[in-house]
Scaffold this active site. Structure first.
Site, PDB file in Angstrom:
ATOM      1  N   ASP A  20     -18.002  80.968  20.051  1.00  0.00           N
ATOM      2  CA  ASP A  20     -17.590  80.010  19.031  1.00  0.00           C
ATOM      3  C   ASP A  20     -18.119  80.414  17.660  1.00  0.00           C
ATOM      4  O   ASP A  20     -19.329  80.521  17.466  1.00  0.00           O
ATOM      5  CB  ASP A  20     -18.131  78.627  19.436  1.00  0.00           C
ATOM      6  CG  ASP A  20     -17.827  77.560  18.409  1.00  0.00           C
ATOM      7  OD1 ASP A  20     -16.839  77.728  17.677  1.00  0.00           O
ATOM      8  OD2 ASP A  20     -18.567  76.576  18.339  1.00  0.00           O
ATOM      9  N   THR A  26     -13.719  77.512  17.591  1.00  0.00           N
ATOM     10  CA  THR A  26     -13.608  76.277  18.380  1.00  0.00           C
ATOM     11  C   THR A  26     -14.499  75.176  17.795  1.00  0.00           C
ATOM     12  O   THR A  26     -14.460  74.038  18.267  1.00  0.00           O
ATOM     13  CB  THR A  26     -14.016  76.541  19.847  1.00  0.00           C
ATOM     14  OG1 THR A  26     -15.145  77.392  19.845  1.00  0.00           O
ATOM     15  CG2 THR A  26     -12.895  77.163  20.631  1.00  0.00           C
TER      16      THR A  26
HETATM   17  P1  B16 Z   1     -19.691  73.487  25.766  1.00  0.00           P
HETATM   18  P2  B16 Z   1     -21.388  79.456  21.227  1.00  0.00           P
HETATM   19  C1  B16 Z   1     -21.571  76.821  21.580  1.00  0.00           C
HETATM   20  O1  B16 Z   1     -20.824  77.996  21.669  1.00  0.00           O
HETATM   21  C2  B16 Z   1     -21.112  75.981  20.413  1.00  0.00           C
HETATM   22  O2  B16 Z   1     -21.404  76.636  19.185  1.00  0.00           O
HETATM   23  C3  B16 Z   1     -21.805  74.646  20.435  1.00  0.00           C
HETATM   24  O3  B16 Z   1     -21.343  73.842  19.365  1.00  0.00           O
HETATM   25  C4  B16 Z   1     -21.531  73.965  21.781  1.00  0.00           C
HETATM   26  O4  B16 Z   1     -22.197  72.705  21.861  1.00  0.00           O
HETATM   27  C5  B16 Z   1     -21.993  74.879  22.914  1.00  0.00           C
HETATM   28  O5  B16 Z   1     -21.314  76.124  22.802  1.00  0.00           O
HETATM   29  C6  B16 Z   1     -21.725  74.293  24.291  1.00  0.00           C
HETATM   30  O6  B16 Z   1     -20.344  74.233  24.485  1.00  0.00           O
HETATM   31  O7  B16 Z   1     -19.797  72.003  25.527  1.00  0.00           O
HETATM   32  O8  B16 Z   1     -18.273  74.004  25.776  1.00  0.00           O
HETATM   33  O9  B16 Z   1     -20.464  73.912  26.989  1.00  0.00           O
HETATM   34  O10 B16 Z   1     -21.436  79.426  19.732  1.00  0.00           O
HETATM   35  O11 B16 Z   1     -22.745  79.663  21.871  1.00  0.00           O
HETATM   36  O12 B16 Z   1     -20.321  80.373  21.758  1.00  0.00           O
HETATM   37 MG    MG Z   2     -21.466  80.434  17.770  1.00  0.00          MG
END
Ligand code: B16
Ligand code: MG
Length: 227
Positions: A20, A26
């Site tokens: 992300d 996203t």
């Molecule tokens: P999920 P990354 C992260 O992705 C996001 O930046 C963060 O905003 C989000 O809360 C986290 O993933 C968990 O995502 O709810 O889909 O498990 O930047 O580490 O790719």
């Molecule tokens: Mg990220």
């Protein structure tokens, strides 16, 4: 008799990509879903506050948001709230297409693959599989490490050191691509080089700053890893 030609194979190097904010945007969907949840609880939060959620895992993000709203919930209630937010978020990412990939993503992954560089995902998300499928990126990855594989949230280096171990590449030969301060810190804690997608004003401590992945080449990445 003629000596056989010895081919010296170059030592393995690896690129580990956050998802992300690096490969795909996203963050806007996370923001919409968290905002809807906060509003349902009677409060709101700003886009500036949302910046602090980047790279932070789901339960930790919920704790931060509830804290902003001054709302106290039991562990069981938090599980339900996180599941509700995730349902809204998944409904949105299920409609994603490759058109939502950030600039330079496909070109850089293809160039790295052509040069034999190992490629891993190092994301906090538990939804990485569906995002990679929807945006047609899955085939590029030699290892996928996400929130389903590791439990420690960035800035803990676990997500990146696990990726290096899965690829069989020493951490000194790995470079991480990150858009979140906690992610940059995780890479540094894992003793890896780090390219920040963002500015030095927002992200401290990276070895190189780019606006997006179209601003860096395989050659520059190799130079950074060796430097
Ligand atoms: P999920 P990354 C992260 O992705 C996001 O930046 C963060 O905003 C989000 O809360 C986290 O993933 C968990 O995502 O709810 O889909 O498990 O930047 O580490 O790719
Ligand atoms: Mg990220």
């Amino acid at each position: 008799m003629q000596e056989p030609i010895k081919h010296q194979s170059s030592p393995a190097v690896a690129c580990i990509f956050d998802l992300d904010g690096v490969l795909v945007d996203t963050a806007v969907y996370h923001f919409q879903a968290w905002k809807k949840l906060a509003n349902s609880l009677g409060f709101d939060f700003t886009e500036a506050q949302n910046e602090n959620l980047k790279g932070v895992n789901r339960m930790r993000s919920l704790d931060m948001i509830l804290n902003w709203g001054g709302v106290d919930k039991s562990a069981a209630e938090k599980e339900t709230l996180a599941a509700t937010k995730n349902e809204w978020y998944v409904a949105m990412i299920n409609k994603m297409t490759a058109a939502e990939l950030l600039p330079g993503t496909v070109q850089l992954l293809a160039d790295l693959k052509k040069e034999g560089v190992k490629i891993a995902l190092g994301s906090a998300s538990k939804n990485s599989a569906v995002i990679l499928e929807r945006t047609q990126l899955t085939h590029f990855f030699d290892a996928i490490v996400d929130g389903n594989v590791v439990s420690a949230s960035k800035p803990d280096p676990e997500v990146f050191t696990t990726a290096a171990a899965m690829l069989g590449v020493p951490v000194a030969s790995c470079i991480v691509f990150e858009d979140a301060q906690v992610g940059v810190e995780a890479a540094i804690a894992g003793k890896m080089k780090v390219v920040a997608v963002g500015t030095a004003a927002n992200l401290k401590g990276a070895n190189r700053y780019v606006k997006d992945l179209s601003e860096i080449t395989v050659q520059e990445i190799m130079t950074l890893i060796k430097g």
